[in-house]
Write a protein that holds these residues in place. Structure first.
Motif, PDB file in Angstrom:
ATOM      1  N   SER A  24       0.850  -1.188   0.000  1.00 10.83           N
ATOM      2  CA  SER A  24       0.000   0.000   0.000  1.00 10.83           C
ATOM      3  C   SER A  24       0.885   1.237   0.000  1.00 10.83           C
ATOM      4  CB  SER A  24      -0.942   0.008   1.211  1.00 10.83           C
ATOM      5  OG  SER A  24      -0.197   0.075   2.404  1.00 10.83           O
ATOM      6  N   TYR A  25       0.367   2.331  -0.518  1.00  9.95           N
ATOM      7  CA  TYR A  25       1.214   3.505  -0.667  1.00  9.95           C
ATOM      8  C   TYR A  25       0.441   4.798  -0.458  1.00  9.95           C
ATOM      9  CZ  TYR A  25      -0.849   3.714  -5.373  1.00  9.95           C
ATOM     10  OH  TYR A  25      -1.727   3.788  -6.432  1.00  9.95           O
ATOM     11  N   GLU A  26       1.204   5.822  -0.064  1.00 11.96           N
ATOM     12  CA  GLU A  26       0.712   7.190  -0.014  1.00 11.96           C
ATOM     13  C   GLU A  26       1.805   8.041  -0.647  1.00 11.96           C
ATOM     14  OE1 GLU A  26      -0.980   6.621   4.520  1.00 11.96           O
ATOM     15  OE2 GLU A  26      -0.133   8.564   3.946  1.00 11.96           O
ATOM     16  N   VAL A  27       1.508   8.644  -1.770  1.00 11.14           N
ATOM     17  CA  VAL A  27       2.544   9.398  -2.465  1.00 11.14           C
ATOM     18  C   VAL A  27       1.898  10.512  -3.265  1.00 11.14           C
ATOM     19  CG1 VAL A  27       2.508   7.830  -4.459  1.00 11.14           C
ATOM     20  CG2 VAL A  27       4.556   9.174  -3.972  1.00 11.14           C
ATOM     21  N   PHE A  47       7.875  -6.053 -12.441  1.00 11.55           N
ATOM     22  CA  PHE A  47       6.739  -5.429 -13.103  1.00 11.55           C
ATOM     23  C   PHE A  47       6.733  -3.927 -12.865  1.00 11.55           C
ATOM     24  CE2 PHE A  47       4.654  -9.274 -14.187  1.00 11.55           C
ATOM     25  CZ  PHE A  47       4.672 -10.135 -13.105  1.00 11.55           C
ATOM     26  N   MET A  48       6.171  -3.210 -13.829  1.00 13.35           N
ATOM     27  CA  MET A  48       5.840  -1.801 -13.644  1.00 13.35           C
ATOM     28  C   MET A  48       4.368  -1.633 -13.981  1.00 13.35           C
ATOM     29  SD  MET A  48       7.701   1.662 -14.968  1.00 13.35           S
ATOM     30  CE  MET A  48       7.477   1.511 -16.713  1.00 13.35           C
ATOM     31  N   LEU A  49       3.625  -1.022 -13.063  1.00 11.89           N
ATOM     32  CA  LEU A  49       2.180  -0.872 -13.205  1.00 11.89           C
ATOM     33  C   LEU A  49       1.845   0.614 -13.195  1.00 11.89           C
ATOM     34  CD1 LEU A  49       1.583  -3.481 -10.442  1.00 11.89           C
ATOM     35  CD2 LEU A  49       0.921  -3.866 -12.801  1.00 11.89           C
ATOM     36  N   THR A  50       1.050   1.028 -14.160  1.00 11.09           N
ATOM     37  CA  THR A  50       0.655   2.434 -14.204  1.00 11.09           C
ATOM     38  C   THR A  50      -0.858   2.604 -14.204  1.00 11.09           C
ATOM     39  OG1 THR A  50       0.838   2.391 -16.610  1.00 11.09           O
ATOM     40  CG2 THR A  50       2.743   3.185 -15.374  1.00 11.09           C
ATOM     41  N   SER A  51      -1.587   1.597 -14.637  1.00  6.92           N
ATOM     42  CA  SER A  51      -3.041   1.709 -14.761  1.00  6.92           C
ATOM     43  C   SER A  51      -3.727   0.743 -13.817  1.00  6.92           C
ATOM     44  CB  SER A  51      -3.468   1.385 -16.193  1.00  6.92           C
ATOM     45  OG  SER A  51      -2.853   2.276 -17.094  1.00  6.92           O
ATOM     46  N   SER A  52      -4.864   1.182 -13.270  1.00  2.18           N
ATOM     47  CA  SER A  52      -5.638   0.331 -12.366  1.00  2.18           C
ATOM     48  C   SER A  52      -6.278  -0.815 -13.112  1.00  2.18           C
ATOM     49  CB  SER A  52      -6.752   1.145 -11.708  1.00  2.18           C
ATOM     50  OG  SER A  52      -6.315   1.797 -10.575  1.00  2.18           O
ATOM     51  N   GLY A  53      -6.347  -1.959 -12.444  1.00  8.00           N
ATOM     52  CA  GLY A  53      -7.176  -3.057 -12.916  1.00  8.00           C
ATOM     53  C   GLY A  53      -6.601  -3.882 -14.041  1.00  8.00           C
ATOM     54  N   ILE A  54      -5.431  -3.527 -14.528  1.00  8.48           N
ATOM     55  CA  ILE A  54      -4.836  -4.298 -15.625  1.00  8.48           C
ATOM     56  C   ILE A  54      -3.769  -5.211 -15.035  1.00  8.48           C
ATOM     57  CG2 ILE A  54      -3.505  -4.192 -17.762  1.00  8.48           C
ATOM     58  CD1 ILE A  54      -4.816  -1.457 -18.248  1.00  8.48           C
ATOM     59  N   LYS A  67      -5.524   1.999  -8.075  1.00  9.86           N
ATOM     60  CA  LYS A  67      -5.146   3.386  -7.800  1.00  9.86           C
ATOM     61  C   LYS A  67      -6.165   4.117  -6.943  1.00  9.86           C
ATOM     62  CE  LYS A  67      -3.274   5.638 -11.324  1.00  9.86           C
ATOM     63  NZ  LYS A  67      -3.029   6.045 -12.721  1.00  9.86           N
ATOM     64  N   LYS A  68      -7.359   3.556  -6.861  1.00  9.97           N
ATOM     65  CA  LYS A  68      -8.366   4.192  -6.003  1.00  9.97           C
ATOM     66  C   LYS A  68      -8.092   3.871  -4.542  1.00  9.97           C
ATOM     67  CE  LYS A  68     -13.362   4.380  -5.222  1.00  9.97           C
ATOM     68  NZ  LYS A  68     -14.674   3.782  -5.545  1.00  9.97           N
ATOM     69  N   GLU A  69      -7.778   2.585  -4.282  1.00  9.09           N
ATOM     70  CA  GLU A  69      -7.515   2.161  -2.910  1.00  9.09           C
ATOM     71  C   GLU A  69      -6.027   2.246  -2.557  1.00  9.09           C
ATOM     72  OE1 GLU A  69      -9.881   1.588  -0.795  1.00  9.09           O
ATOM     73  OE2 GLU A  69     -11.445   1.781  -2.315  1.00  9.09           O
ATOM     74  N   LEU A  70      -5.200   2.619  -3.506  1.00 10.84           N
ATOM     75  CA  LEU A  70      -3.764   2.849  -3.294  1.00 10.84           C
ATOM     76  C   LEU A  70      -3.045   1.580  -2.819  1.00 10.84           C
ATOM     77  CD1 LEU A  70      -3.843   6.375  -1.586  1.00 10.84           C
ATOM     78  CD2 LEU A  70      -3.914   5.810  -4.014  1.00 10.84           C
TER      79      LEU A  70
END
Lengths: 108, 116
Positions: A24-27, A47-54, A67-70
């Motif tokens: 989890s993150y806060e940034v 991995f590198m992730l930029t988009s939610s749900g993919i 990205k909504k729940e961070l």
């Protein structure tokens, strides 16, 4: 202050089990979330992730970002002893901010 | 080998001495980062460069630490008047960064510093 929290800090399972690692993150100014595997020396990129749900997938490893729940999870199915390592999560607001890591031990 | 290269691999020094580490990034990468890692912790950001410009330095970094990247290629990290608390693994990483694209950071194998 930017913050990344990983859980659990340590996990011991038997070969063949499936594991889920959490991050989890806060940034501010989030750009991406990355997962790395660190055995004895350099962290190696997973991995590198930029988009939610993919979901991103590579063999027995997969990861997804919310990205909504961070948060993000890293799944490893049919674990092998070679998966034993520290798994690091990091977020990128221009530079990487790392979590403490999850030490995963796979027993034969 | 075209990965990130760090030298030396290990450095043992006495408290109060100065040490310098070198990092050679992947040749086409424009960003270079220094991190410090202690046992059981994730890497902690120290500083980073874009080409030869030092863009950010951690607030946690004391004045005894200085880094340079004079020609936008290799970088050096110097620690003056070393203290036992400086003992750690120093990791260098590089990446290709652009307005619309940034590659993951690729790490070197690190320099392990022991201050006695």
């Amino acid at each position: 202050e930017d913050k990344v929290v990983q859980s659990p800090l340590s996990l011991v399972v038997h070969e063949g089990d499936t594991v889920t690692l959490n991050c989890s993150y806060e940034v501010t100014n989030f750009r991406s979330l990355l997962w790395y595997k660190q055995e004895k020396k350099a962290p190696t990129f997973l991995f590198m992730l930029t988009s939610s749900g993919i979901e991103k997938k590579s063999g027995r490893l997969s990861s997804i970002l919310d990205k909504k729940e961070l948060f993000s999870i890293l799944n490893i199915t049919a674990t092998q002893t070679g998966d034993s390592a520290v798994y690091l999560c990091a977020v990128d607001p221009q530079k990487l901010v790392f979590g403490q890591g999850t030490r995963l031990t796979i027993n034969p | 080998d075209t990965g990130v290269s760090q030298n030396p691999r290990h450095k043992i020094t006495k408290r109060g001495q100065n040490v310098t580490f070198r990092c050679d990034p992947i040749s086409e990468h424009n960003r270079l980062y220094w991190y410090r890692q202690t046992l059981g912790q994730g890497p902690e950001f120290l500083t980073y460069f874009q080409n030869e410009a030092q863009l950010e330095k951690s607030r946690l970094l004391s004045d005894r630490f200085s880094a340079e990247r004079p020609k936008g290629s290799f970088s050096t990290l110097e620690i003056q008047r070393t203290e036992q608390g400086d003992s750690a693994m120093y990791l260098c990483a590089s990446s290709l960064w652009g307005t619309h694209y940034n590659s993951p950071l690729h790490f070197g194998n690190g320099t392990r510093l022991t201050v006695t």
